[in-house]
Write an enzyme that holds these catalytic residues in place. Sequence first.
Site, PDB file in Angstrom:
ATOM      1  N   CYS A 114       0.893  -1.208  -0.003  1.00  0.00           N
ATOM      2  CA  CYS A 114       0.021   0.130  -0.159  1.00  0.00           C
ATOM      3  C   CYS A 114       0.803   1.329   0.133  1.00  0.00           C
ATOM      4  O   CYS A 114       1.693   1.653  -1.111  1.00  0.00           O
ATOM      5  CB  CYS A 114      -1.295  -0.073   1.029  1.00  0.00           C
ATOM      6  SG  CYS A 114      -2.342   1.215   1.148  1.00  0.00           S
ATOM      7  N   HIS A 213      -3.485  -5.036   0.721  1.00  0.00           N
ATOM      8  CA  HIS A 213      -2.826  -5.585   1.538  1.00  0.00           C
ATOM      9  C   HIS A 213      -2.876  -7.109   1.770  1.00  0.00           C
ATOM     10  O   HIS A 213      -3.651  -7.786   2.152  1.00  0.00           O
ATOM     11  CB  HIS A 213      -3.738  -5.043   2.944  1.00  0.00           C
ATOM     12  CG  HIS A 213      -3.367  -3.457   3.208  1.00  0.00           C
ATOM     13  ND1 HIS A 213      -2.385  -3.196   4.322  1.00  0.00           N
ATOM     14  CD2 HIS A 213      -3.749  -2.412   2.840  1.00  0.00           C
ATOM     15  CE1 HIS A 213      -2.397  -1.882   4.234  1.00  0.00           C
ATOM     16  NE2 HIS A 213      -3.281  -1.172   3.347  1.00  0.00           N
ATOM     17  N   GLU A 215      -1.092  -9.099   3.774  1.00  0.00           N
ATOM     18  CA  GLU A 215      -1.266  -9.605   4.875  1.00  0.00           C
ATOM     19  C   GLU A 215      -2.555  -9.673   5.539  1.00  0.00           C
ATOM     20  O   GLU A 215      -2.614 -10.691   6.813  1.00  0.00           O
ATOM     21  CB  GLU A 215      -0.527  -8.536   5.910  1.00  0.00           C
ATOM     22  CG  GLU A 215      -1.194  -7.492   6.523  1.00  0.00           C
ATOM     23  CD  GLU A 215      -1.318  -6.451   5.548  1.00  0.00           C
ATOM     24  OE1 GLU A 215      -1.986  -5.384   5.932  1.00  0.00           O
ATOM     25  OE2 GLU A 215      -0.895  -6.557   4.390  1.00  0.00           O
TER      26      GLU A 215
END
Length: 237
Positions: A114, A213, A215
């Site tokens: 990001c 994102h 994660e």
Amino acid sequence: MPAPVIGLTTYREDAAWGVWQQRADLLPTLYADAVEATGGVPVLLPPLAQVGAADAVAARLDGLVISGGADVDPTRYAEEPHPRTAGWRPDRDAWEVALLDAAEAVGLPVLGVCRGMQVMAVHAGGVLEQHVPDLVDHERHSPGGDAFGETEVVTLAGTRVAGLVGDHLTVNCHHHQSVRTHPGYAAVAHAGDGTLEAFEAPGDRFCVGVQWHPETAADVGLLAGLVRAAAVYADSR
């Protein structure tokens, strides 16, 4: 083979926990969890101003994640701030740019997430789009608050990113800015509205930026790819 050590850049914010309320270096736990789940050892990297600190850190890491966070200071790419550009952190900008310099010098694998992708672009001499809704006439990339937007992304066949996540996927995103220009990087994934969602550097070195994102998702292919590249890097030293 020892697990590779992956550095994660952090926020520096006012925070509260237990009886404490003070400045803290922090990062959502999902980052460290994802690195650990894919075989790496996460290490948090707070913003430092000490001369030579970035080189010292890069010499001890096997991989680097430039994490998400606040807008990049627009003076770094010679533009006036948009009315919606806010909250930039000069200390973090300087630290992450120094880390990217140090990583490049030693060939360290890097993943930008990001804001991290945006920092990579600015580090390379690129420019950001300061408010994506001005271009696409919607706010689905950042629906507000602490919610992630869901975005359909199509990747470019034959690229590193496509090899890690497939030809298309639904990603979690939370950004109102994006990358306009990215010298030295190839555009490798876009959203349906044309927003650039990923780029990568040519060559063998793992150097990838994504606007989403990874994660937060069950499929952590990008982080797994970084950890594998970090393991190879560590073995070659």
